[in-house]
Each structure stands twice: as structure tokens, then as C-alpha cells.
Design a protein around this motif. Structure first.
Motif, short mmCIF file in Angstrom:
data_model
loop_
_atom_site.label_atom_id
_atom_site.label_comp_id
_atom_site.label_asym_id
_atom_site.label_seq_id
_atom_site.Cartn_x
_atom_site.Cartn_y
_atom_site.Cartn_z
N LYS A 1 0.83 -1.43 0.03
CA LYS A 1 -0.05 -0.21 -0.09
C LYS A 1 1.06 1.16 -0.06
O LYS A 1 1.85 1.33 0.88
CB LYS A 1 -0.83 0.06 1.26
CG LYS A 1 -1.85 -1.13 1.34
CD LYS A 1 -2.45 -1.15 2.68
CE LYS A 1 -3.00 -2.58 3.12
NZ LYS A 1 -3.65 -2.60 4.34
N GLU A 59 -0.62 -3.00 -4.24
CA GLU A 59 -2.08 -3.42 -4.29
C GLU A 59 -3.08 -2.19 -4.26
O GLU A 59 -4.18 -1.91 -4.79
CB GLU A 59 -2.47 -4.17 -3.13
CG GLU A 59 -2.02 -5.75 -3.66
CD GLU A 59 -1.94 -6.83 -2.45
OE1 GLU A 59 -2.54 -6.47 -1.70
OE2 GLU A 59 -1.06 -7.89 -2.52
N LEU A 60 -2.69 -1.16 -3.38
CA LEU A 60 -3.62 0.06 -3.21
C LEU A 60 -2.74 1.15 -3.24
O LEU A 60 -1.61 1.39 -2.65
CB LEU A 60 -4.29 -0.20 -1.60
CG LEU A 60 -5.06 1.20 -1.34
CD1 LEU A 60 -6.44 1.33 -2.14
CD2 LEU A 60 -5.57 0.99 0.09
N ALA A 64 -0.65 -0.18 -10.43
CA ALA A 64 -1.26 -0.63 -9.15
C ALA A 64 -2.57 -1.04 -9.40
O ALA A 64 -3.29 -0.87 -10.29
CB ALA A 64 -1.59 1.10 -8.44
N ARG A 65 -3.06 -2.09 -8.44
CA ARG A 65 -4.13 -2.88 -8.59
C ARG A 65 -5.61 -1.98 -8.34
O ARG A 65 -6.42 -1.95 -9.14
CB ARG A 65 -4.14 -4.20 -7.43
CG ARG A 65 -5.18 -4.98 -7.96
CD ARG A 65 -4.75 -6.28 -8.22
NE ARG A 65 -3.23 -6.69 -8.14
CZ ARG A 65 -2.73 -7.67 -7.28
NH1 ARG A 65 -3.33 -8.17 -6.60
NH2 ARG A 65 -1.54 -7.74 -7.43
N THR A 66 -5.47 -1.21 -7.12
CA THR A 66 -6.55 -0.19 -7.11
C THR A 66 -5.94 1.10 -6.96
O THR A 66 -5.08 1.17 -5.89
CB THR A 66 -7.25 -0.82 -5.71
OG1 THR A 66 -7.83 -1.89 -5.95
CG2 THR A 66 -8.59 0.20 -5.49
N ILE A 67 -6.54 2.28 -7.46
CA ILE A 67 -6.17 3.40 -7.39
C ILE A 67 -7.16 4.08 -6.70
O ILE A 67 -8.43 4.15 -7.31
CB ILE A 67 -5.71 4.11 -8.71
CG1 ILE A 67 -4.66 3.27 -9.19
CG2 ILE A 67 -5.37 5.71 -8.42
CD1 ILE A 67 -4.07 3.95 -10.72
N VAL A 68 -7.25 5.08 -5.70
CA VAL A 68 -8.08 6.05 -5.09
C VAL A 68 -7.47 7.44 -5.11
O VAL A 68 -6.15 7.54 -4.84
CB VAL A 68 -8.30 5.46 -3.44
CG1 VAL A 68 -8.97 6.54 -2.70
CG2 VAL A 68 -8.69 4.28 -3.27
N VAL A 90 -8.06 7.68 -14.30
CA VAL A 90 -7.49 6.20 -13.88
C VAL A 90 -7.99 5.74 -12.63
O VAL A 90 -7.57 4.67 -12.14
CB VAL A 90 -6.02 6.42 -14.00
CG1 VAL A 90 -5.77 6.70 -15.59
CG2 VAL A 90 -5.51 7.38 -12.91
N ALA A 91 -8.47 6.44 -11.70
CA ALA A 91 -8.99 5.86 -10.53
C ALA A 91 -10.12 5.01 -10.33
O ALA A 91 -11.04 5.15 -11.08
CB ALA A 91 -9.39 7.14 -9.33
N ASP A 92 -9.85 3.95 -9.58
CA ASP A 92 -11.07 2.95 -9.37
C ASP A 92 -12.05 3.46 -8.51
O ASP A 92 -13.25 3.20 -8.63
CB ASP A 92 -10.48 1.70 -8.66
CG ASP A 92 -9.32 1.20 -9.72
OD1 ASP A 92 -9.79 0.41 -10.38
OD2 ASP A 92 -8.31 1.41 -9.25
N TYR A 93 -11.67 4.42 -7.57
CA TYR A 93 -12.47 5.20 -6.45
C TYR A 93 -12.00 6.64 -6.57
O TYR A 93 -10.79 6.90 -6.15
CB TYR A 93 -12.61 4.37 -5.07
CG TYR A 93 -12.98 3.11 -5.08
CD1 TYR A 93 -14.20 2.73 -5.36
CD2 TYR A 93 -11.93 2.23 -4.89
CE1 TYR A 93 -14.63 1.37 -5.16
CE2 TYR A 93 -12.48 0.72 -4.96
CZ TYR A 93 -13.83 0.44 -5.20
OH TYR A 93 -14.21 -0.84 -5.08
#
Lengths: 317, 249
Positions: free
Chosen positions: A200, A256-257, A276-280, A293-296
Motif C-alpha cells: 500500500k 495493491e492500493l 497499481a491494482r486499486t487506485i483511490v 484512472v482512479a478506481d475510486y
């Protein structure tokens, strides 16, 4: 058959994870015989770590006091000598490998493929260009020795094995140059995880507005067991040290985050996080390119959101 | 004479949105703004500052590439380089060949320093400076964020993954520049006029006895895979729930 020599990167007697990623990359070349070279003042512990990476058939150590602080000018002539007879010579695309490998390539009169992100065959590789805005497939003329740096964010580390490969010591005859001298390295020592291997990463941009304000990110990161990164703008402004920079000319990471606070998302930054697997993304500006590009995505003031998130995580643990 | 050689590569301007040609043979460069590679601008700025301190007398800007590179060399002359050398070729020049060509210029000019950008923002190779140093048999101090010359040595602070490393190198040496070494000056109009009168020499690579045959050939170009667009959450609670659901917090 491909015979591949990988130069190990290590710090403080410990093998850097980048080495096992290079091995994983090399093992994707069919029938590859993979050796790892360790240059160190005392290579024993690093060599025994390297010998346990799955896929490595031999570790070659070069012990010399001059390798206490690795320098390209010192390692290159010896590595070039060891590299005779190998079809490929790989190093990680870290500042260590980026500095060293072209010097080796020139001594070998071999071409270099930088930042390889995928292996198509023993002679064909894919690599990013234009800050990752295009991917080029390159092919080396058959029979030509190839030097390459491996984009570590593109490969998982090869697993460690219960059986160990043979360790041999080598004594290259190349004379070590005296024209380059190590003076010092000032590393911002921290107990936080290394950004390049962290699962992370909490990262901040110009919107943090001061080095002092970065403390809220450090606090959140420590709560989560995360590393801390920064955008180029934040580093240029002096809010964070250079080794925290993420992006085209900083570190390329694949956690991963990835939590981006107050980072607008310049293309040069995005190229550093696209694996990165998940981008916030948290940003005041709803039009910020990072949201593409953000997942959240969350539009709002990071100075409210970071403490709230910190509190939620603290109360749920 | 204390001379500094500086690399000047012509690249697609860093603000241009790069697009891959539909047939995969390259990226679109027609009608696209071209500039001096930003890292090379930093290299030139550093050379100018060294000269302004009285530690060097002449700055030679070197570019390798097609005829249009002269635009970037003129920019370098306007910034303050004293003269320019253009190795003119339409061939694709890989870093190994560029380093061999640079070495020929180095052998002729005998500089105290060769300062190059750490990478060009088109191919992102990050090779030429290190290769030049190897072929020249001289020190390299890459990714420099601070350069201090004293006598026959230079102390160079380097941006490395661990933080900042300091090396001391004997001159002559090769330095490659990182972003925070300096902030390049703006070119003023009168300097552009003056630059037109400064010497710009054109050389053919074959006259230097260097082959530019590629050994690592481009097979095809693809656009990068796109991340699929995610969702917008309305508040921290929703964000936390989503991340908790994935086991990330």
C-alpha cells in the motif's frame, strides 16, 4: 539456448526484491539458464539469498572492498568480464541498474533494451516509451548479446526455493578505476515499508501545501502499514524528499492500493502508478485527470478526508 | 581551454498528447510541436552556470539527428551556448550509436565535462551518458541534483532510490542531469537574434567513421492498455466501505 546473467542489487547485506523480479522476467525466456552475479565487500549473505530464488542455477560472487558502496564505474568492467558468453545481461530498472547497465552495454558493445515490461521471445521484448503513452516492441538482431533493464513493476518476484543453487566466487582481472570515489549517501531512514515493494502506498501532491502538512499522510500511512509517496510538484516544492517521487522520472510502483491525495494526475505521474491494482484519488477539482484512472474517486478537501479516513480505520481495527 | 560539451536532443514537446499511428509504425509527429529535451535544457543551464562562475570558457552544444535539429541547436545558442555541432542524419540513432558519435566529438573537443540529460522524454532510454562515459573511460555521475567543481574534480549529488548519494569524480567526466539540478533560463528575443550569428557546424556520421546501423529494431508500436474508469464515491464512509470490502484497509 539463452544464458542469462543478472546483477544482484542489495543493501546492508540484504538482497533487494528487484533481483527476484529480474529472475522472474528472465525465466519467461524459454529454456533460460539463469545466473546471478553479486558484487559486494562481503557477498556471503546476499549470495545465499540469491541462490534460493526459484529459477537461478548458479550464483557468482565477486568480493572486493571497492564494492562496499556499489558504483557503476567500479562494477561495470568486472561485470562486463563476467558477461562473456552470456546471451543476455539483465539488471533492475532502479537507479542502481539504470546507472550501471548502459556502462556495461557500452563495454560489451551490446545494445540495451531499457525498462522491459514483457518478454515475447529471447530476442523480442516490449517496453514503454513517451512516459508510457506508447509501448514499443523491439527485436534484437539474432546472435547479438543483449543488455536490458527490467521494469520491476511489471513482474512479481520469483518465489524462493527450498533448494539452493551453487555459489561460486569469481576473480575478474579487470582493473578497478580510481577516478570515481564514493563520498556519502544520505538516506531518509524510516521504519515505513520501502515504496517499491510496499503493498500500500499513500501519496501526496502540491495540495498538501507544506512539508508539515505531509504529517497527516505519514500518520495515515503508519495506521495502514503503507509507504508514503509524493508527486513531482510536491518534491519540487520541498514538501517531500526526492526518494519519495513517483512517476516517469521517479519510482515506478505497482502496489495493491495507491491512495493519491491532492495529486492532479499529470501523465508523468500516472505512468508511475498504472500497474497499481486499486487506485483511490481524492482531489478538490472534479476535473482532475487522476479521476480518469482512479478506481475510486472522491471530490473533496483532503485536510478533512485524510483525518476522517484515519479515524474510520483506527476505530475498525 | 576549459570546455563543456552539452547534448541537445530534438524531441516531441512534453506537453503534446502522444498518439500511436493507427498502423502501429510509430507515434504521430507530423505537425506536432518539437522542443529541446527538457533534461538537456537542464544540462545546458548547468553548463552556463559553471561558465558564469568562471570555471569554463566555452560551451559546445551537440545534436544528432535530421536537419530540423538545427532549430533546437539555435535555441541552445540563444540560451548561451557558444557554438553548435550538428551530426546530421535521418537514420534512427540508438543510444549506443549516439554515444559513439558523441565520443568522436569529445575526442576532438577535449572537454572537461560532458553534460547530458539523464534520459530523452521520447524513447526514455536513459543510456547515452553512461555509454559515453564507458567508451571514453571516464567517470560518470548520473541523475545529478547538485554539481560543485573544484580544481580537477567535481562533487556531484545524485538522486538515487535510497535518497541522495554524493560522488567525487576526477575531470574530465560525464554528468547526466536530473530534474532538480536547476531551472533553465528563458530565452530573450535579442539572444535569439545573436544566436543566428553563432557558429553551427554540420557533420555527417560517416565522416566520423561511426555506423548508425540499428541492432535493436522497432517491430511495432501500440497504445498502452487503458485502465477502466472507476466510480465516484460521495463521502469517506462510502470509500472506506468499498476498500474494506476488498480487504484493503
Amino acid at each position: 539456448m539463452s544464458k542469462i546473467l543478472i546483477v544482484a542489487e542489495h543493501q546492508g547485506g540484504k538482497l533487494n526484491a528487484a533481483t527476484a523480479k529480474c529472475v522472474h522476467c528472465a525465466s519467461q525466456i524459454a529454456g533460460a539458464d539463469i545466473h546471478v552475479a553479486v558484487f559486494a565487500s562481503d557477498p556471503a549473505s546476499v549470495a545465499s539469498d540469491a541462490a534460493r530464488i526459484t529459477g537461478v542455477s548458479k550464483v557468482i560472487t565477486v568480493a572486493h572492498a571497492a564494492h562496499a558502496n556499489p558504483m557503476a564505474a567500479t562494477i561495470a568492467p568486472q561485470l562486463a568480464e563476467l558477461a562473456q558468453g552470456y546471451s543476455h545481461v539483465f539488471g533492475p530498472s532502479t537507479t542502481f541498474g539504470k546507472d550501471l547497465m548502459p556502462r556495461v552495454a557500452a563495454l560489451l558493445d551490446a545494445p540495451q533494451a531499457s525498462d522491459i515490461m514483457a518478454v515475447e521471445s529471447a530476442t523480442r521484448f516490449r517496453r514503454p516509451i513517451y512516459a508510457g503513452n506508447a509501448i514499443i516492441t523491439v527485436e534484437v538482431v539474432a546472435g547479438t548479446q543483449l543488455v536490458a533493464t527490467v521494469r520491476t513493476a511489471s513482474f512479481d518476484a520469483a518465489q524462493s526455493s527450498t533448494s539452493a543453487a551453487a555459489i561460486e566466487s569469481a576473480h575478474p582481472s579487470a582493473t578497478l578505476p580510481q577516478h570515481t570515489r564514493f563520498v556519502s549517501v544520505s538516506a531518509a531512514r524510516s521504519d515505513r515499508p520501502d515504496m517499491q515493494t510496499a503493498k500500500k502506498v499513500v501519496s501526496g501532491g502540491r495540495a498538501l501545501a507544506s512539508a508539515d502538512n505531509f504529517k497527516i499522510l505519514y500518520q495515515l500511512a503508519d495506521r495502514m502499514g503503507a509507504a508514503v509517496g509524493a508527486s513531482r510538484a510536491a518534491v519540487d516544492a520541498g514538501y517531500a524528499p526526492n526518494d519519495m517521487q513517483v512517476g516517469q522520472t521517479g519510482k515506478i510502483i505497482a502496489p495493491e492500493l495507491y491512495l493519491a491525495f491532492g495529486i492532479s494526475g499529470a501523465i508523468q505521474h500516472l505512468t508511475g502508478i498504472k500497474d497499481a491494482r486499486t487506485i483511490v484519488a481524492v482531489n478538490k477539482d472534479p476535473e482532475a485527470p487522476i479521476f480518469e484512472v482512479a478506481d475510486y474517486g472522491l471530490v473533496g478537501d483532503l485536510f478533512q478526508i485524510v483525518p476522517e479516513l484515519d479515524k474510520l480505520i483506527a476505530s475498525s481495527n | 581551454m576549459n570546455r563543456i560539451l552539452v547534448s541537445i536532443k530534438r524531441v516531441v514537446d512534453y506537453n503534446v498528447r502522444i498518439r500511436v499511428k493507427p498502423d502501429g509504425t510509430g507515434v504521430i509527429t507530423d505537425g506536432v510541436k518539437m522542443s529541446v529535451n527538457p533534461f538537456d535544457e537542464i544540462a545546458l543551464e548547468e553548463a552556463l552556470r559553471i561558465k558564469e562562475k568562471g570555471l569554463a570558457e566555452e560551451i559546445v552544444a551537440v545534436s544528432i539527428g535530421p536537419a530540423d535539429c538545427q532549430q533546437q541547436l539555435r535555441t541552445a545558442l540563444a540560451m548561451g551556448a557558444d557554438r553548435a555541432v550538428h551530426v546530421q542524419t535521418d537514420a534512427v540513432v540508438e543510444p549506443g550509436s549516439a554515444a559513439k558519435l558523441m565520443l568522436k566529438i569529445v575526442e576532438r573537443e577535449q572537454p572537461m565535462l560532458a553534460i547530458l540529460g539523464k534520459q530523452a522524454i521520447d524513447d526514455d532510454c536513459n543510456q547515452t551518458g553512461q555509454m559515453l562515459a564507458a567508451l571514453w573511460g571516464r567517470p560518470q555521475a548520473t541523475f545529478a541534483s547538485k554539481v560543485e567543481i573544484s580544481g580537477d574534480t567535481a562533487q556531484v549529488t545524485r538522486e538515487v532510490d535510497a535518497g541522495l548519494e554524493v560522488l567525487e569524480v576526477d575531470l574530465p567526466a560525464v554528468i547526466t542531469t536530473d530534474l532538480r539540478l536547476n531551472e533553465p533560463r528563458y530565452v530573450k528575443l535579442p539572444d535569439i537574434m545573436k544566436a543566428k550569428k553563432k557558429p553551427l557546424e554540420t557533420i555527417d556520421p560517416s565522416a566520423l567513421g561511426v555506423s548508425t546501423v540499428e541492432r535493436l529494431k522497432a517491430v511495432k508500436f501500440d497504445p498502452p492498455s487503458q485502465r477502466s474508469k472507476g466510480v465516484m464515491v460521495k463521502d469517506v464512509g462510502e470509500l472506506f466501505t468499498a476498500l474494506r470490502g476488498k480487504g484493503l484497509v
